[in-house]
Design an enzyme around this catalytic site. Structure first.
Site, PDB file in Angstrom:
ATOM      1  N   HIS A  67       0.836  -1.212   0.000  1.00  0.00           N
ATOM      2  CA  HIS A  67       0.000   0.000   0.000  1.00  0.00           C
ATOM      3  C   HIS A  67       0.865   1.254   0.000  1.00  0.00           C
ATOM      4  O   HIS A  67       0.549   2.237  -0.673  1.00  0.00           O
ATOM      5  CB  HIS A  67      -0.928   0.014   1.215  1.00  0.00           C
ATOM      6  CG  HIS A  67      -2.135  -0.853   1.042  1.00  0.00           C
ATOM      7  ND1 HIS A  67      -3.339  -0.597   1.654  1.00  0.00           N
ATOM      8  CD2 HIS A  67      -2.336  -1.971   0.316  1.00  0.00           C
ATOM      9  CE1 HIS A  67      -4.223  -1.529   1.309  1.00  0.00           C
ATOM     10  NE2 HIS A  67      -3.637  -2.375   0.516  1.00  0.00           N
ATOM     11  N   ASP A  68       1.957   1.211   0.738  1.00  0.00           N
ATOM     12  CA  ASP A  68       2.850   2.367   0.766  1.00  0.00           C
ATOM     13  C   ASP A  68       3.364   2.676  -0.640  1.00  0.00           C
ATOM     14  O   ASP A  68       3.274   3.803  -1.122  1.00  0.00           O
ATOM     15  CB  ASP A  68       4.026   2.103   1.718  1.00  0.00           C
ATOM     16  CG  ASP A  68       4.880   3.344   1.910  1.00  0.00           C
ATOM     17  OD1 ASP A  68       4.331   4.458   1.769  1.00  0.00           O
ATOM     18  OD2 ASP A  68       6.079   3.216   2.195  1.00  0.00           O
ATOM     19  N   GLY A  73       4.437   6.436  -4.211  1.00  0.00           N
ATOM     20  CA  GLY A  73       5.733   5.769  -4.129  1.00  0.00           C
ATOM     21  C   GLY A  73       6.008   5.277  -2.712  1.00  0.00           C
ATOM     22  O   GLY A  73       5.246   5.556  -1.784  1.00  0.00           O
ATOM     23  N   HIS A 192      -0.538 -13.010  -1.548  1.00  0.00           N
ATOM     24  CA  HIS A 192      -1.747 -13.570  -0.943  1.00  0.00           C
ATOM     25  C   HIS A 192      -1.538 -15.003  -0.456  1.00  0.00           C
ATOM     26  O   HIS A 192      -2.505 -15.698  -0.157  1.00  0.00           O
ATOM     27  CB  HIS A 192      -2.926 -13.461  -1.925  1.00  0.00           C
ATOM     28  CG  HIS A 192      -3.353 -12.034  -2.141  1.00  0.00           C
ATOM     29  ND1 HIS A 192      -4.110 -11.618  -3.200  1.00  0.00           N
ATOM     30  CD2 HIS A 192      -3.103 -10.920  -1.403  1.00  0.00           C
ATOM     31  CE1 HIS A 192      -4.314 -10.307  -3.121  1.00  0.00           C
ATOM     32  NE2 HIS A 192      -3.710  -9.855  -2.037  1.00  0.00           N
ATOM     33  N   THR A 193      -0.316 -15.431  -0.374  1.00  0.00           N
ATOM     34  CA  THR A 193       0.002 -16.678   0.334  1.00  0.00           C
ATOM     35  C   THR A 193      -0.028 -16.451   1.840  1.00  0.00           C
ATOM     36  O   THR A 193      -0.068 -17.399   2.618  1.00  0.00           O
ATOM     37  CB  THR A 193       1.386 -17.224  -0.083  1.00  0.00           C
ATOM     38  OG1 THR A 193       1.648 -18.414   0.663  1.00  0.00           O
ATOM     39  CG2 THR A 193       2.516 -16.229   0.214  1.00  0.00           C
ATOM     40  N   THR A 250      -2.436 -22.202   3.919  1.00  0.00           N
ATOM     41  CA  THR A 250      -1.311 -22.106   4.860  1.00  0.00           C
ATOM     42  C   THR A 250      -0.994 -20.624   5.070  1.00  0.00           C
ATOM     43  O   THR A 250       0.027 -20.126   4.597  1.00  0.00           O
ATOM     44  CB  THR A 250      -0.077 -22.831   4.300  1.00  0.00           C
ATOM     45  OG1 THR A 250       0.163 -22.338   2.966  1.00  0.00           O
ATOM     46  CG2 THR A 250      -0.264 -24.329   4.242  1.00  0.00           C
ATOM     47  N   ASP A 255       4.486 -19.762   0.944  1.00  0.00           N
ATOM     48  CA  ASP A 255       4.724 -20.882   0.028  1.00  0.00           C
ATOM     49  C   ASP A 255       3.967 -20.631  -1.273  1.00  0.00           C
ATOM     50  O   ASP A 255       3.500 -19.512  -1.508  1.00  0.00           O
ATOM     51  CB  ASP A 255       4.301 -22.204   0.688  1.00  0.00           C
ATOM     52  CG  ASP A 255       2.824 -22.201   1.059  1.00  0.00           C
ATOM     53  OD1 ASP A 255       2.090 -21.266   0.653  1.00  0.00           O
ATOM     54  OD2 ASP A 255       2.387 -23.134   1.753  1.00  0.00           O
TER      55      ASP A 255
HETATM   56  C1  HEM Z   1      -3.114  -7.243  -7.365  1.00  0.00           C
HETATM   57  C2  HEM Z   1      -3.868  -6.407  -6.699  1.00  0.00           C
HETATM   58  C3  HEM Z   1      -4.252  -6.620  -5.279  1.00  0.00           C
HETATM   59  C4  HEM Z   1      -5.499  -6.542  -4.774  1.00  0.00           C
HETATM   60  C5  HEM Z   1      -6.772  -6.202  -5.548  1.00  0.00           C
HETATM   61  C6  HEM Z   1      -5.414  -6.851  -3.369  1.00  0.00           C
HETATM   62  C7  HEM Z   1      -6.488  -6.845  -2.511  1.00  0.00           C
HETATM   63  C8  HEM Z   1      -6.452  -7.274  -1.198  1.00  0.00           C
HETATM   64  C9  HEM Z   1      -7.566  -7.314  -0.310  1.00  0.00           C
HETATM   65  C10 HEM Z   1      -8.982  -6.845  -0.641  1.00  0.00           C
HETATM   66  C11 HEM Z   1      -7.150  -7.845   0.863  1.00  0.00           C
HETATM   67  C12 HEM Z   1      -7.996  -8.167   2.097  1.00  0.00           C
HETATM   68  C13 HEM Z   1      -8.372  -6.993   2.922  1.00  0.00           C
HETATM   69  C14 HEM Z   1      -9.329  -7.462   3.968  1.00  0.00           C
HETATM   70  O1  HEM Z   1     -10.431  -7.881   3.611  1.00  0.00           O
HETATM   71  O2  HEM Z   1      -8.988  -7.418   5.162  1.00  0.00           O
HETATM   72  C15 HEM Z   1      -5.762  -8.154   0.712  1.00  0.00           C
HETATM   73  C16 HEM Z   1      -4.977  -8.722   1.682  1.00  0.00           C
HETATM   74  C17 HEM Z   1      -3.627  -8.907   1.570  1.00  0.00           C
HETATM   75  N1  HEM Z   1      -2.844  -8.527   0.506  1.00  0.00           N
HETATM   76 FE1  HEM Z   1      -3.486  -7.915  -1.299  1.00  0.00          FE
HETATM   77  N2  HEM Z   1      -4.126  -7.123  -3.057  1.00  0.00           N
HETATM   78  C18 HEM Z   1      -3.366  -6.988  -4.184  1.00  0.00           C
HETATM   79  C19 HEM Z   1      -2.004  -7.118  -4.273  1.00  0.00           C
HETATM   80  C20 HEM Z   1      -1.190  -7.416  -3.200  1.00  0.00           C
HETATM   81  C21 HEM Z   1       0.248  -7.345  -3.232  1.00  0.00           C
HETATM   82  C22 HEM Z   1       1.070  -6.859  -4.412  1.00  0.00           C
HETATM   83  C23 HEM Z   1       0.694  -7.754  -2.016  1.00  0.00           C
HETATM   84  C24 HEM Z   1       2.104  -7.863  -1.510  1.00  0.00           C
HETATM   85  C25 HEM Z   1       3.107  -8.248  -2.269  1.00  0.00           C
HETATM   86  C26 HEM Z   1      -0.476  -8.092  -1.230  1.00  0.00           C
HETATM   87  C27 HEM Z   1      -0.449  -8.601   0.038  1.00  0.00           C
HETATM   88  C28 HEM Z   1      -1.560  -8.844   0.814  1.00  0.00           C
HETATM   89  C29 HEM Z   1      -1.495  -9.496   2.109  1.00  0.00           C
HETATM   90  C30 HEM Z   1      -0.267 -10.040   2.789  1.00  0.00           C
HETATM   91  C31 HEM Z   1      -2.814  -9.513   2.596  1.00  0.00           C
HETATM   92  C32 HEM Z   1      -3.281 -10.049   3.950  1.00  0.00           C
HETATM   93  C33 HEM Z   1      -3.258  -8.925   4.940  1.00  0.00           C
HETATM   94  C34 HEM Z   1      -3.534  -9.352   6.370  1.00  0.00           C
HETATM   95  O3  HEM Z   1      -3.875 -10.506   6.624  1.00  0.00           O
HETATM   96  O4  HEM Z   1      -3.381  -8.492   7.263  1.00  0.00           O
HETATM   97  N3  HEM Z   1      -1.593  -7.851  -1.982  1.00  0.00           N
HETATM   98  N4  HEM Z   1      -5.349  -7.791  -0.546  1.00  0.00           N
END
Ligand code: HEM
Ligand SMILES: *[C@@H]1O[C@H](CO)[C@@H](O)[C@H](O)[C@H]1NC(C)=O
Ligand SMILES: *[C@@H]1O[C@H](CO)[C@@H](O)[C@H](O)[C@H]1NC(C)=O
Ligand SMILES: *[C@@H]1O[C@H](CO)[C@@H](O)[C@H](O)[C@H]1NC(C)=O
Length: 323
Positions: A67-68, A73, A192-193, A250, A255
């Site tokens: 997000h940052d 940037g 999203h792993t 997991t 992974d």
């Molecule tokens: C491709 C576009 C992306 C979309 C549309 C997206 C969207 C989201 C959404 C909606 C959530 C869940 C928020 C919630 O309901 O609490 C989420 C969680 C997460 N996203 Fe993404 N994301 C994207 C890309 C990324 C990228 C690039 C990363 C890191 C490299 C990332 C890492 C994460 C992580 C680790 C979580 C879990 C957060 C937690 O459990 O606290 N995401 N994402």
């Protein structure tokens, strides 16, 4: 000087200026080697300590860095608190699930004690995200450093983040606006792993999927049994406050299960499923599902690329307030 010679001279000046300005902003893996040799140890220690008490910390740190970087940037803008006059990114609509800011505060405090006013909050966050991955069983890598902290953070800017309902062309556009390719999109979605999603983030796939058209109540690309499971934790009129689903089987392990599940109709967001909608991205999903090593190599490369998005102009003393 002849006209041609003058034109050549101007070109040389322009070239020199452009290489000067780009080298000023260039990050380096050895940036703090002299000014703060303890940095990497102190960040890792703060992440490790927090993880022991709270398993959700690594996912939170990885998402925070994403997000940052995607807003103004990688400038630590996500870390700033709102003020009386300004609602900051962390209070924007897309802030759902952002947490664990205290880990960055703890690292910053430890770093300020030994190298005051030296290390940017944006660099601390980039290192913490790397450590979060490595300490969860994922790859480790050298993080280029030298980012500066920004002075602007606006809640309304979180609208620029990609939404979980995005289709492939919307995702591609969001990434390409930041110099990131389709390959980066597939590799970084592997983030999203780790972690968890609230029902609201995937509601569109499991209730009234067709919308006004109402062809299907459930996204037909979802495995029926998986969809039924999601529906049972997230009923149409969900009243349970923090209900939702882990992002893969997991959720505390870095992974390639995310890609394996994606190929089986077991992804959480429409934006995950969308990676199967072009031959190029689908082939990468299959490659990463088959090889954790291939995923890790691509992920590291794309993380460094995302981490290079420029922004900022100062070194904050407290990550939550501008200087
Ligand atoms: C491709 C576009 C992306 C979309 C549309 C997206 C969207 C989201 C959404 C909606 C959530 C869940 C928020 C919630 O309901 O609490 C989420 C969680 C997460 N996203 Fe993404 N994301 C994207 C890309 C990324 C990228 C690039 C990363 C890191 C490299 C990332 C890492 C994460 C992580 C680790 C979580 C879990 C957060 C937690 O459990 O606290 N995401 N994402
Ligand atoms: C930032 O906001 C958090 C949560 O509202 C609060 O606990 C903290 O004291 C604030 N920090 C600063 C420096 O304003
Ligand atoms: C997210 O924003 C809402 C207001 O839109 C605010 O009440 C909440 O505290 C914010 N959450 C975090 C983690 O900052
Ligand atoms: C993706 O969504 C946008 C915005 O809703 C729409 O204009 C576009 O046609 C969609 N693209 C595909 C391939 O479905």
């Amino acid at each position: 000087m002849g006209a041609l010679a003058f034109a050549v001279y101007l070109c040389l000046v322009a070239l020199q200026l452009s290489s000067y300005s780009s080298s000023v902003g260039a990050l380096s893996t050895i940036y703090y080697d002299k000014s703060c040799p303890q940095l990497e140890f102190l960040v890792r220690n703060a992440v490790k300590k927090a993880m022991l008490k709270d398993k959700t910390v690594p996912a939170a740190l990885l998402r925070m860095h994403f997000h940052d970087c995607f807003i103004r940037g990688c400038d630590g803008s996500v870390l700033l608190n709102s003020t009386a006059k300004n609602s900051a990114e962390k209070d924007g609509p897309a802030n759902i699930s952002l947490h664990a800011f205290y880990v960055i505060d703890n690292a910053k405090k430890a770093i300020e004690a030994v190298c005051p006013g030296t290390v940017s909050c944006a660099d601390i966050l980039a290192l913490a995200a790397r450590d979060a991955v490595a300490l969860s069983g994922g790859p480790t890598w050298e993080v280029p450093k030298g980012r500066l902290d920004g002075r602007v953070s606006k809640a309304i800017d979180t609208r620029q983040l990609p939404a979980p309902t995005f289709n492939l062309s919307q995702l591609q556009q969001s990434f390409s606006q930041r110099g990131l390719s389709l390959d980066d999109l597939v590799a970084l979605s592997g983030g999203h792993t780790l972690g968890f999603a609230h029902c609201s983030s995937f509601q569109n796939r499991i209730h009234n999927f067709g919308g006004a058209v109402k062809v299907n109540d459930v996204d037909p690309t979802l495995s029926p049994s998986f969809a039924a499971r999601l529906q049972s934790v997230c009923p149409a009129h969900n009243t349970v406050k923090n209900a939702g689903s882990n992002l893969d089987s997991t959720a505390t392990l870095f992974d390639n299960a995310y890609y394996k599940m994606l190929l089986q109709g077991m992804s959480i967001f429409s934006s995950d499923q969308a990676l199967l909608d072009s031959p190029r991205t689908k082939a990468l999903v299959s490659k990463f599902a088959a090889s954790k090593e291939a995923f890790e190599m691509a992920f590291v490369e794309s993380m460094v690329k995302m981490g290079n998005l420029p922004g900022g102009q100062e070194i904050r003393l407290n990550c939550r307030v501008v200087r």
